[in-house]
Write a protein that holds these residues in place. Structure first.
Motif: not given
Length: 619
Positions: A291, A74-75, A44, A142-145
């Motif tokens: 996503q 979200h990301f 991340l 970045e929390k999530e790819h």
């Protein structure tokens, strides 16, 4: 779909510009950017982005006085660390907390897109004057790819952005293999303990205005790309994992596939019927949640909603095809003006997805509802694609346009009255990508009315009078596609100055216009061009006792991949002529030299269309 940009520029959209230090007095602004990226566990990214924008003219104040950051929460975790105006005398004027505004990102009606997870931060800078500097520093994590378990950065820096300095430093584990490519940057690599540091510094970049129709900066300008994806298969399979699961046919999908293909035994025709149904019945609209910008909605949900983005269109079509035993592979593609092959594996090269049907060796774009099933729009043609199936992912290229299959033919019958006015009727036919343009005209006729649209088009060509365009089904996918029109021009062709013939209303601008512009304006950069056959077949009826004093002779010109011909038939009161220009460059990226090679043929066509007939009464 996926956005092509580095993480920082994904968040920062500061209208015109940014910053620097020393600058000429006539420079409206200059920009200085520093980016510190760190790769965290799980690959991340953590980023600190600093920018200074020095104001050199009053006009720049309105451009850079407020900086906007659309952030997908979200990301990313996002925070503003610093924001102030640096006065010319050295004083700092901090931005008050209540002048950092938070709102929902407005939807984009022209793109039919709504980003539910995104918030817009706007910094409003106080007390700005020429000589001041706007400064801000932001941090995001970045929390999530966005896609798969890897990261990719990609950005291109246009010479209009007036960077005096731009530096990116990426800190990553030493054992993490990085792919990197750049142009217009200097690179330095360092190792500190178990970490590796890559520093990219922009080389001097003189200001230059972009030319009309210029290809993407990625094809010929300053850019950098960094990625932890080991190869293209890793990129493709990251997308396939979510998209394949969403496109498995349910019982409801299977029943619909049977209904669509009832009475059709041929597999190619079945695929065509499914594609046409999808294009006609699923409208383009995109609600991005979680996503959703990168993973399609399940086919059943798309069918129920009757709307979706490009991923949703291909997901539903792929499920319908699977129900009939027809394989369809995903094909990631870019709709931008970039034609060069991507330099390293990464997700951000692409922003659209279409389908590849290997059994028929054909691509199709179900999002492009004005296109017939096996015709790709010009924006999809001659583009690098990442073709993806369960077994592998590989780079390929879509077919380029060719003049033999991309044709614009205008047949027009004109009548000159004894009073000097002219009226006529036309039939414009299109095949290939040109037919897409004509169907878009037909859709506009349905919305605005044939009379209104004809009037607007005639005004754009500086003609006064009336006209109409006949209504035609925009979802008629038979080719050639035809539109008929009539017109009456109030210009007096028998008195005063001469005029060209009113081949109006012009429904589609022919492709050669860009090539002529490239030569006329002296383009220095590669530009987007397209192959096309353009023909005007004109019959002119004269009033009794009149003739044309300067009727041109038949001619033909060949120039590289272009050719022109003019035929003329004079039978007294009726004169018929055919102007035909074929431009057939092998690719949709033309160089200034390519334009020069076609100049003679293109100039001959421009001269033929610009011909001013001189009407004369017979003795």
């Amino acid at each position: 779909m996926m956005r092509r940009t580095v993480l920082s520029l994904f968040l920062v959209t500061s209208c015109a510009g940014a910053t620097g230090t020393a600058q000429a007095e006539d420079t409206p602004f200059s920009r200085s950017v520093s980016i510190e990226d760190k790769v965290l566990p799980g690959r991340l990214l953590d980023e600190t982005f600093t920018e200074d924008i020095k104001i050199g003219s009053p006009s720049a104040i309105s451009e850079v006085g407020q900086i906007r950051f659309p952030v997908n929460e979200h990301f990313y975790k996002f925070e503003i660390l610093e924001a102030y105006t640096l006065k010319a005398d050295g004083r700092h004027v901090d931005v008050a907390p209540d002048k950092i505004l938070v709102s929902a990102v407005p939807d984009a009606p022209t793109l039919s897109m709504f980003e539910a997870d995104s918030k817009l931060r706007t910094i409003v800078f106080p007390d700005l004057a020429v000589g001041d500097t706007v400064h801000y520093k932001i941090h995001m994590k970045e929390k999530e790819h966005v896609l798969g378990g890897n990261f990719s950065l990609l950005t291109a820096l246009a010479p209009t952005q007036r960077y005096t300095s731009y530096q990116l430093t990426l800190d990553a584990p030493k054992n993490l293999k990085l792919n990197e490519a750049d142009a217009g940057f200097s690179k330095r690599l360092d190792e500190v303990g178990d970490r590796q540091r890559m520093t990219l510094t922009l080389n001097p970049q003189p200001f230059r205005m972009r030319e009309p129709h210029e290809t993407d900066i990625l094809d010929h300008g300053a850019y950098f790309a960094i990625s932890s994806y080991p190869d293209w298969n890793a990129v493709g399979q990251s997308f396939f994992k979510g998209a394949d699961a969403a496109s498995r046919p349910s019982d409801k999908i299977k029943a619909l596939a049977e209904q669509i293909t009832a009475g059709i035994d041929d597999k190619l025709l079945q695929a065509q019927a499914i594609r046409d149904w999808t294009a006609k019945n699923i409208r383009y609209f995109n609600i991005i949640l979680g996503q959703g910008g990168f993973v399609p909605h399940p086919a059943d949900q798309v069918l129920q909603n009757r709307y979706g983005d490009c991923k949703d269109h291909v997901t539903l079509m792929r499920a319908l095809l699977a129900a009939k035993g027809i394989q369809a592979d995903f094909a990631l593609i870019s709709l931008g003006n970039n034609y060069a092959e991507p330099s390293i594996p990464g997700a951000y090269w692409f922003n659209h997805v279409i389908l590849w049907l290997p059994a028929f060796n054909r691509y199709t774009d179900p999002t492009a509802d004005p296109a017939s099933a096996w015709v790709l729009p010009a924006l999809d043609s001659d583009k690098v694609v990442l073709r993806i199936n369960a077994d592998n992912s590989q780079l390929e290229r879509t077919p380029a346009l060719h003049a033999a299959s991309n044709q614009l033919i205008v047949k027009m019958a004109l009548t000159l009255s004894p009073e000097g006015t002219m009226s006529g009727s036309s039939e414009t036919t299109g095949t290939g990508a040109v037919a897409i343009n004509l169907r878009e005209v037909a859709a506009n006729v349905a919305l605005a009315g044939g009379d209104n649209l004809a009037h607007t088009l005639m005004q754009k060509q500086n003609w006064q009078g009336t006209g109409t365009i006949e209504a035609h089904d925009a979802h008629d996918y038979d080719e050639p596609y035809r539109l008929k029109a009539t017109m009456s021009a109030t210009t007096n062709f028998l008195k005063g100055k001469s005029h060209p013939l009113p081949i109006i209303p012009r429904l589609v601008v022919p492709a050669y216009a860009v090539i002529g512009q490239a030569v006329e304006e002296g383009f220095k950069q590669d530009f987007v061009c397209r192959a096309e056959t353009f023909e005007q077949d004109v019959t002119l009826h004269l009033p009794p006792g009149w003739t044309i004093d300067n009727l041109p002779a038949a001619s033909a010109v060949s120039a590289g991949p272009a050719s022109f011909s003019l035929s003329v038939n004079n039978s007294g009161d009726t004169i018929a002529f055919v102007r035909r220009l074929v431009v057939d460059p092998p690719h949709q990226k033309c160089s200034p030299a390519d334009a020069k090679a076609m100049e003679a043929a293109v100039s001959a066509m421009r001269e033929a269309i610009g011909w001013h007939p001189e009407f004369k009464a017979r003795a």
